[in-house]
Design a protein around this motif. Structure first.
Motif, mmCIF file in Angstrom:
data_model
loop_
_atom_site.group_PDB
_atom_site.id
_atom_site.type_symbol
_atom_site.label_atom_id
_atom_site.label_comp_id
_atom_site.label_asym_id
_atom_site.label_seq_id
_atom_site.Cartn_x
_atom_site.Cartn_y
_atom_site.Cartn_z
ATOM 1 N N MET A 167 4.867 -5.626 8.208
ATOM 2 C CA MET A 167 3.476 -5.198 8.896
ATOM 3 C C MET A 167 3.053 -3.692 8.353
ATOM 4 O O MET A 167 1.800 -3.482 8.259
ATOM 5 C CB MET A 167 3.655 -5.158 10.378
ATOM 6 C CG MET A 167 4.048 -6.583 10.906
ATOM 7 S SD MET A 167 4.468 -6.908 12.545
ATOM 8 C CE MET A 167 3.063 -6.315 13.405
ATOM 9 N N ALA A 168 3.973 -2.823 8.214
ATOM 10 C CA ALA A 168 3.613 -1.571 7.926
ATOM 11 C C ALA A 168 2.908 -1.313 6.582
ATOM 12 O O ALA A 168 1.816 -0.678 6.477
ATOM 13 C CB ALA A 168 4.812 -0.529 7.981
ATOM 14 N N VAL A 169 3.649 -2.221 5.639
ATOM 15 C CA VAL A 169 3.300 -2.092 4.194
ATOM 16 C C VAL A 169 1.836 -2.855 4.057
ATOM 17 O O VAL A 169 0.781 -2.240 3.375
ATOM 18 C CB VAL A 169 4.322 -2.747 3.401
ATOM 19 C CG1 VAL A 169 3.878 -3.090 1.989
ATOM 20 C CG2 VAL A 169 5.404 -1.721 3.338
ATOM 21 N N CYS A 170 1.677 -3.967 4.780
ATOM 22 C CA CYS A 170 0.206 -4.521 4.846
ATOM 23 C C CYS A 170 -0.629 -3.699 5.489
ATOM 24 O O CYS A 170 -1.890 -3.780 4.742
ATOM 25 C CB CYS A 170 0.415 -5.868 5.730
ATOM 26 S SG CYS A 170 -1.107 -6.794 5.717
ATOM 27 N N GLY A 214 13.452 -5.572 11.941
ATOM 28 C CA GLY A 214 13.135 -4.386 11.065
ATOM 29 C C GLY A 214 12.290 -4.754 9.682
ATOM 30 O O GLY A 214 11.267 -4.152 9.392
ATOM 31 N N VAL A 215 12.898 -5.602 9.168
ATOM 32 C CA VAL A 215 11.920 -6.514 7.797
ATOM 33 C C VAL A 215 10.685 -6.918 8.349
ATOM 34 O O VAL A 215 9.444 -6.556 7.885
ATOM 35 C CB VAL A 215 12.873 -7.478 7.133
ATOM 36 C CG1 VAL A 215 11.965 -8.297 6.276
ATOM 37 C CG2 VAL A 215 13.976 -7.082 6.648
ATOM 38 N N SER A 266 -1.159 -10.648 0.090
ATOM 39 C CA SER A 266 0.318 -11.067 -0.234
ATOM 40 C C SER A 266 1.273 -10.467 1.075
ATOM 41 O O SER A 266 2.194 -11.156 1.510
ATOM 42 C CB SER A 266 0.706 -10.719 -1.624
ATOM 43 O OG SER A 266 0.723 -9.193 -1.746
ATOM 44 N N PHE A 267 1.147 -9.051 1.331
ATOM 45 C CA PHE A 267 2.216 -8.714 2.329
ATOM 46 C C PHE A 267 1.843 -9.384 3.745
ATOM 47 O O PHE A 267 2.648 -9.234 4.493
ATOM 48 C CB PHE A 267 2.219 -6.958 2.417
ATOM 49 C CG PHE A 267 3.041 -6.461 1.316
ATOM 50 C CD1 PHE A 267 4.367 -6.475 1.312
ATOM 51 C CD2 PHE A 267 2.378 -6.188 0.233
ATOM 52 C CE1 PHE A 267 5.242 -5.949 0.363
ATOM 53 C CE2 PHE A 267 3.414 -5.608 -0.952
ATOM 54 C CZ PHE A 267 4.499 -5.540 -0.643
ATOM 55 N N GLY A 268 0.487 -9.384 3.851
ATOM 56 C CA GLY A 268 0.021 -10.105 5.266
ATOM 57 C C GLY A 268 0.669 -11.540 5.143
ATOM 58 O O GLY A 268 1.291 -11.909 6.289
#
Length: 140
Positions: free
Chosen positions: A125-128, A119-120, A66-68
């Motif tokens: 990407m970092a959360v994924c 930034g978002v 989902s984050f990807g």
């Protein structure tokens, strides 16, 4: 004359008309251009379909998937943000209210700046990456 022809046409009009009406209402409610919003919705739907297929066949963790997919969808909506910042005008059309001799970046709302957009994107990407790391760390 057969009534089946008329009912098929009515069903087609309803099947196409209702989503278009919903999209028109959505684009007006956020203050964006209709075609720009429609393009973003169509691209987002394609990415979601691909992600669903990949998730089904590869059995990737749902949080990482989902984050990807949000990472790929977010840039599709940048033109919608541009349209909202221009007051509902298509961002590709020349803006008659534009002051070309001034630095236009100073007049952008904070949510339409490159700092916010990228930034978002990097945050997603970092959360994924974190969820992918956690998913494969838990497997072993």
């Amino acid at each position: 004359m057969d009534n089946r022809d008329n009912s098929a046409g009515a069903i087609a009009v309803i099947a196409i008309g209702l989503p278009m009406l919903g999209l028109l209402m959505f684009s007006r409610s956020i203050g964006a251009d209709f075609l720009t919003t429609g393009s973003a919705v169509l691209r987002s739907a394609m990415f979601i379909a691909v992600a669903g297929i990949l998730w089904y066949f590869l059995k990737t963790p749902i949080r990482a998937t989902s984050f990807g997919i949000l990472t790929f969808i977010w840039p599709c909506w940048w033109r919608v943000l541009d349209s909202i910042a221009l007051g509902g005008i298509d961002p590709d059309q020349p803006n008659p209210l534009s002051l070309s001799f001034l630095n236009e970046d100073r007049f952008l709302p904070w949510w339409d700046t490159d700092w916010c957009k990228y930034g978002v994107l990097f945050l997603l990407m970092a959360v994924c990456a974190y969820f992918i790391y956690k998913a494969y760390q838990d497997r072993y």
